[in-house]
Write a protein that holds these residues in place. Structure first.
Motif, PDB file in Angstrom:
ATOM      1  N   ASN A  92      -2.202   3.306   7.934  1.00 11.00           N
ATOM      2  CA  ASN A  92      -1.458   3.594   8.813  1.00 11.00           C
ATOM      3  C   ASN A  92       0.146   3.939   7.965  1.00 11.00           C
ATOM      4  O   ASN A  92       0.724   3.384   7.205  1.00 11.00           O
ATOM      5  CB  ASN A  92      -1.009   2.565   9.465  1.00 11.00           C
ATOM      6  CG  ASN A  92      -0.005   2.848  10.719  1.00 11.00           C
ATOM      7  OD1 ASN A  92       0.610   3.923  10.557  1.00 11.00           O
ATOM      8  ND2 ASN A  92       0.408   1.695  11.838  1.00 11.00           N
ATOM      9  N   VAL A  93       0.581   5.263   8.146  1.00  8.53           N
ATOM     10  CA  VAL A  93       1.829   5.665   7.383  1.00  8.53           C
ATOM     11  C   VAL A  93       2.741   6.057   8.279  1.00  8.53           C
ATOM     12  O   VAL A  93       3.783   6.695   8.202  1.00  8.53           O
ATOM     13  CB  VAL A  93       1.553   6.933   6.427  1.00  8.53           C
ATOM     14  CG1 VAL A  93       0.983   6.601   5.149  1.00  8.53           C
ATOM     15  CG2 VAL A  93       0.833   8.197   7.230  1.00  8.53           C
ATOM     16  N   SER A 240       1.560  -3.553   0.936  1.00  4.47           N
ATOM     17  CA  SER A 240       0.888  -2.179   0.402  1.00  4.47           C
ATOM     18  C   SER A 240       0.658  -1.957  -1.020  1.00  4.47           C
ATOM     19  O   SER A 240       1.369  -2.407  -1.573  1.00  4.47           O
ATOM     20  CB  SER A 240       1.196  -1.019   1.421  1.00  4.47           C
ATOM     21  OG  SER A 240       2.603  -0.844   0.885  1.00  4.47           O
ATOM     22  N   VAL A 241      -0.071  -0.831  -1.222  1.00  2.00           N
ATOM     23  CA  VAL A 241      -0.311  -0.665  -2.759  1.00  2.00           C
ATOM     24  C   VAL A 241      -0.507   0.896  -3.042  1.00  2.00           C
ATOM     25  O   VAL A 241      -1.030   1.436  -2.055  1.00  2.00           O
ATOM     26  CB  VAL A 241      -1.506  -1.564  -3.248  1.00  2.00           C
ATOM     27  CG1 VAL A 241      -1.916  -1.338  -4.856  1.00  2.00           C
ATOM     28  CG2 VAL A 241      -1.560  -3.086  -3.235  1.00  2.00           C
ATOM     29  N   ALA A 242       0.097   1.037  -3.887  1.00  2.17           N
ATOM     30  CA  ALA A 242      -0.310   2.509  -4.577  1.00  2.17           C
ATOM     31  C   ALA A 242      -0.934   2.609  -5.826  1.00  2.17           C
ATOM     32  O   ALA A 242      -0.407   1.601  -6.454  1.00  2.17           O
ATOM     33  CB  ALA A 242       1.306   3.416  -4.396  1.00  2.17           C
ATOM     34  N   LYS A 267      -2.535   2.185  -0.042  1.00  2.99           N
ATOM     35  CA  LYS A 267      -2.121   3.323   0.999  1.00  2.99           C
ATOM     36  C   LYS A 267      -2.291   4.485   0.260  1.00  2.99           C
ATOM     37  O   LYS A 267      -2.723   5.546   0.864  1.00  2.99           O
ATOM     38  CB  LYS A 267      -0.687   2.881   1.324  1.00  2.99           C
ATOM     39  CG  LYS A 267      -0.586   2.725   2.774  1.00  2.99           C
ATOM     40  CD  LYS A 267       0.755   2.344   3.108  1.00  2.99           C
ATOM     41  CE  LYS A 267       1.154   2.256   4.623  1.00  2.99           C
ATOM     42  NZ  LYS A 267       2.426   1.780   4.992  1.00  2.99           N
ATOM     43  N   PHE A 268      -1.700   4.603  -0.877  1.00  3.09           N
ATOM     44  CA  PHE A 268      -1.661   6.019  -1.628  1.00  3.09           C
ATOM     45  C   PHE A 268      -2.426   5.773  -2.950  1.00  3.09           C
ATOM     46  O   PHE A 268      -2.464   4.748  -3.512  1.00  3.09           O
ATOM     47  CB  PHE A 268      -0.227   6.299  -1.846  1.00  3.09           C
ATOM     48  CG  PHE A 268       0.522   6.749  -0.606  1.00  3.09           C
ATOM     49  CD1 PHE A 268       0.253   7.672   0.100  1.00  3.09           C
ATOM     50  CD2 PHE A 268       1.548   5.870  -0.141  1.00  3.09           C
ATOM     51  CE1 PHE A 268       1.024   8.151   1.294  1.00  3.09           C
ATOM     52  CE2 PHE A 268       2.033   5.965   1.032  1.00  3.09           C
ATOM     53  CZ  PHE A 268       2.049   7.113   1.522  1.00  3.09           C
ATOM     54  N   ILE A 269      -2.864   6.950  -3.281  1.00  2.00           N
ATOM     55  CA  ILE A 269      -3.333   7.119  -4.596  1.00  2.00           C
ATOM     56  C   ILE A 269      -2.678   8.444  -5.457  1.00  2.00           C
ATOM     57  O   ILE A 269      -2.485   9.446  -4.882  1.00  2.00           O
ATOM     58  CB  ILE A 269      -4.928   7.300  -4.884  1.00  2.00           C
ATOM     59  CG1 ILE A 269      -5.671   8.439  -4.026  1.00  2.00           C
ATOM     60  CG2 ILE A 269      -5.470   5.943  -4.517  1.00  2.00           C
ATOM     61  CD1 ILE A 269      -6.893   8.517  -4.314  1.00  2.00           C
ATOM     62  N   GLY A 270      -2.241   8.015  -6.650  1.00  3.09           N
ATOM     63  CA  GLY A 270      -1.516   9.025  -7.516  1.00  3.09           C
ATOM     64  C   GLY A 270      -2.747   9.963  -8.337  1.00  3.09           C
ATOM     65  O   GLY A 270      -3.451   9.008  -8.756  1.00  3.09           O
ATOM     66  N   VAL A 271      -2.700  11.003  -8.178  1.00  2.00           N
ATOM     67  CA  VAL A 271      -3.678  12.005  -8.691  1.00  2.00           C
ATOM     68  C   VAL A 271      -3.347  12.781  -9.708  1.00  2.00           C
ATOM     69  O   VAL A 271      -3.981  13.827  -9.949  1.00  2.00           O
ATOM     70  CB  VAL A 271      -4.741  12.509  -7.729  1.00  2.00           C
ATOM     71  CG1 VAL A 271      -5.483  11.323  -6.987  1.00  2.00           C
ATOM     72  CG2 VAL A 271      -4.000  13.309  -6.812  1.00  2.00           C
ATOM     73  N   PHE A 281      -4.647   7.182   0.877  1.00  2.35           N
ATOM     74  CA  PHE A 281      -6.123   6.334   0.336  1.00  2.35           C
ATOM     75  C   PHE A 281      -6.853   6.589   1.629  1.00  2.35           C
ATOM     76  O   PHE A 281      -6.585   6.094   2.475  1.00  2.35           O
ATOM     77  CB  PHE A 281      -5.842   4.993  -0.247  1.00  2.35           C
ATOM     78  CG  PHE A 281      -6.903   4.467  -0.516  1.00  2.35           C
ATOM     79  CD1 PHE A 281      -7.811   4.723  -1.575  1.00  2.35           C
ATOM     80  CD2 PHE A 281      -7.558   3.276   0.325  1.00  2.35           C
ATOM     81  CE1 PHE A 281      -9.072   4.420  -1.846  1.00  2.35           C
ATOM     82  CE2 PHE A 281      -8.717   2.743   0.013  1.00  2.35           C
ATOM     83  CZ  PHE A 281      -9.548   3.164  -1.123  1.00  2.35           C
ATOM     84  N   ASN A 282      -8.123   7.042   1.334  1.00  4.87           N
ATOM     85  CA  ASN A 282      -9.234   6.834   2.289  1.00  4.87           C
ATOM     86  C   ASN A 282     -10.597   6.386   1.946  1.00  4.87           C
ATOM     87  O   ASN A 282     -11.078   6.939   0.786  1.00  4.87           O
ATOM     88  CB  ASN A 282      -9.291   8.414   2.957  1.00  4.87           C
ATOM     89  CG  ASN A 282     -10.484   8.480   3.913  1.00  4.87           C
ATOM     90  OD1 ASN A 282     -11.619   8.053   3.816  1.00  4.87           O
ATOM     91  ND2 ASN A 282     -10.321   9.121   5.193  1.00  4.87           N
ATOM     92  N   ALA A 283     -10.826   5.239   2.229  1.00  8.78           N
ATOM     93  CA  ALA A 283     -12.041   4.567   1.648  1.00  8.78           C
ATOM     94  C   ALA A 283     -13.218   5.423   1.533  1.00  8.78           C
ATOM     95  O   ALA A 283     -13.998   5.672   0.545  1.00  8.78           O
ATOM     96  CB  ALA A 283     -12.292   3.183   2.168  1.00  8.78           C
ATOM     97  N   ARG A 284     -13.588   6.175   2.614  1.00  7.45           N
ATOM     98  CA  ARG A 284     -14.948   6.973   2.784  1.00  7.45           C
ATOM     99  C   ARG A 284     -14.821   7.950   1.773  1.00  7.45           C
ATOM    100  O   ARG A 284     -15.859   8.402   1.332  1.00  7.45           O
ATOM    101  CB  ARG A 284     -15.140   7.482   4.274  1.00  7.45           C
ATOM    102  CG  ARG A 284     -15.668   6.237   5.197  1.00  7.45           C
ATOM    103  CD  ARG A 284     -16.420   7.018   6.171  1.00  7.45           C
ATOM    104  NE  ARG A 284     -17.174   5.993   6.795  1.00  7.45           N
ATOM    105  CZ  ARG A 284     -18.313   5.265   6.505  1.00  7.45           C
ATOM    106  NH1 ARG A 284     -18.918   5.888   5.422  1.00  7.45           N
ATOM    107  NH2 ARG A 284     -18.828   4.260   7.103  1.00  7.45           N
TER     108      ARG A 284
END
Ligand code: GDP
Length: 292
Positions: A92-93, A240-242, A267-271, A281-284
């Motif tokens: 949820n953002v 939350s975590v990034a 929530k977020f991932i840095g790429v 972030f989307n687990a699937r």
């Protein structure tokens, strides 16, 4: 995400080679699964409960008609990994109130300042007006870095180059950033010592009363991520975590799993280093990439 996928490629190859499941095959799959998770730095207790549950399902469940056994075994691992990483629910953002205040925490080098700008850009693209505040008085470069990033993406910024009092800077920043929907407060990642850092973080938290506290964790630290989260959580709540630098490590699984264990949602991932290199972030999706 490539490095993580490489960790699981041997396991996937092994499963693709099976035609039936007996005790010996199950033992081989379990060993390879544990090996992959261990290399990804997933904590031991989680590995144990994870493999126990996955193997139990492999023993009990039968693939639906038309689905080859090997595909179903991979599906079980996929499904359990998704569960481990927080389930299927979408992150949820939403911005439930205006201004909504997010305070970022994290040790020096975790990627906090970069992530502050990335999140600002993420929301800007969604029509939300963000503003950035730098409260780091220990690392002078943080001020210049965030100011320049704010200019680059075109969002308001508040900081005090020669400032000494992080709490006062935060308060003045909040007062000066008018007409924004979202305020992102960056904090120091280093201090005289760890306790001084944590106390400053708590003082800013109490002064700013943020709506969300987001911990920024560097994926390359692997298992240490949980220890960092636990240290901060003794002083302030972490909502939350990034996780940053997912592009440059195979250990991100450990950071993800360890942090998820603390109860905070990723929530977020840095790429990447670029200001637009941030993903929800989307687990699937994440697990699909990992398993290739
Ligand atoms: P801070 O000390 O926590 O504020 O960390 P910085 O934002 O200064 O980032 C530390 C370093 O990590 C910088 O060189 C960033 O460019 C780099 N960095 C941040 N996020 C990412 C990421 O997602 N991927 C990669 N490859 N590098 C990142």
């Amino acid at each position: 995400m490539r490095p993580l996928a490489e960790l699981f490629s041997k396991l996937i190859d092994k499963i693709r080679g099976i035609d039936y499941l007996d005790e010996q095959v199950l033992t081989e799959i379990t060993r390879e699964l544990q090996r992959s998770l261990l290399k990804a730095d997933v904590p031991l207790d989680l590995i144990k409960s994870f493999t126990d549950r996955a193997v139990q399902r492999m023993k009990e469940e039968r693939p639906p008609p038309g689905i080859p056994l090997k595909d179903y075994v991979i599906y079980i691992i996929y499904d359990e990994l998704v569960r481990l990483l927080g389930g299927e629910a979408e992150v949820n953002v939403g911005i439930p109130k205006r201004p909504y205040v997010i305070m970022l925490l994290g040790v020096e080098g975790s990627g906090k300042t970069t992530t502050a700008a990335k999140i600002a850009l993420f929301y800007l693209k969604r029509g939300v007006k963000p503003g950035l505040i730098e409260t780091d008085t220990i690392r002078p470069a943080a001020y210049d870095q965030l100011r320049q990033l704010a200019e680059k993406i075109g969002v308001p910024f508040y900081g005090e180059r020669e400032g000494r009092d992080a709490v006062e800077i935060a308060k003045r920043g909040l007062a000066s950033l008018k007409n924004v929907d979202l305020v992102i407060v960056d904090t120091a990642g280093r201090h005289r010592n760890e306790q001084a850092l944590l106390e400053e973080v708590r003082a800013i938290y109490e002064a700013v009363k943020p709506d969300e506290v987001m911990l920024v964790v560097d994926a390359t630290v692997g298992r240490q991520a949980a220890a960092q989260a636990e240290a901060f959580m003794k002083y302030v709540p972490v909502h939350s975590v990034a996780i940053t630098k997912m592009d440059s490590t195979a250990r991100g699984g450990g950071a993800l799993a360890a942090v998820a264990k603390t109860g905070a949602r990723v929530k977020f991932i840095g790429v990447g280093e670029g200001v637009d290199e941030l993903e929800l972030f989307n687990a699937r999706k994440f697990v699909a990439r990992v398993l290739g």
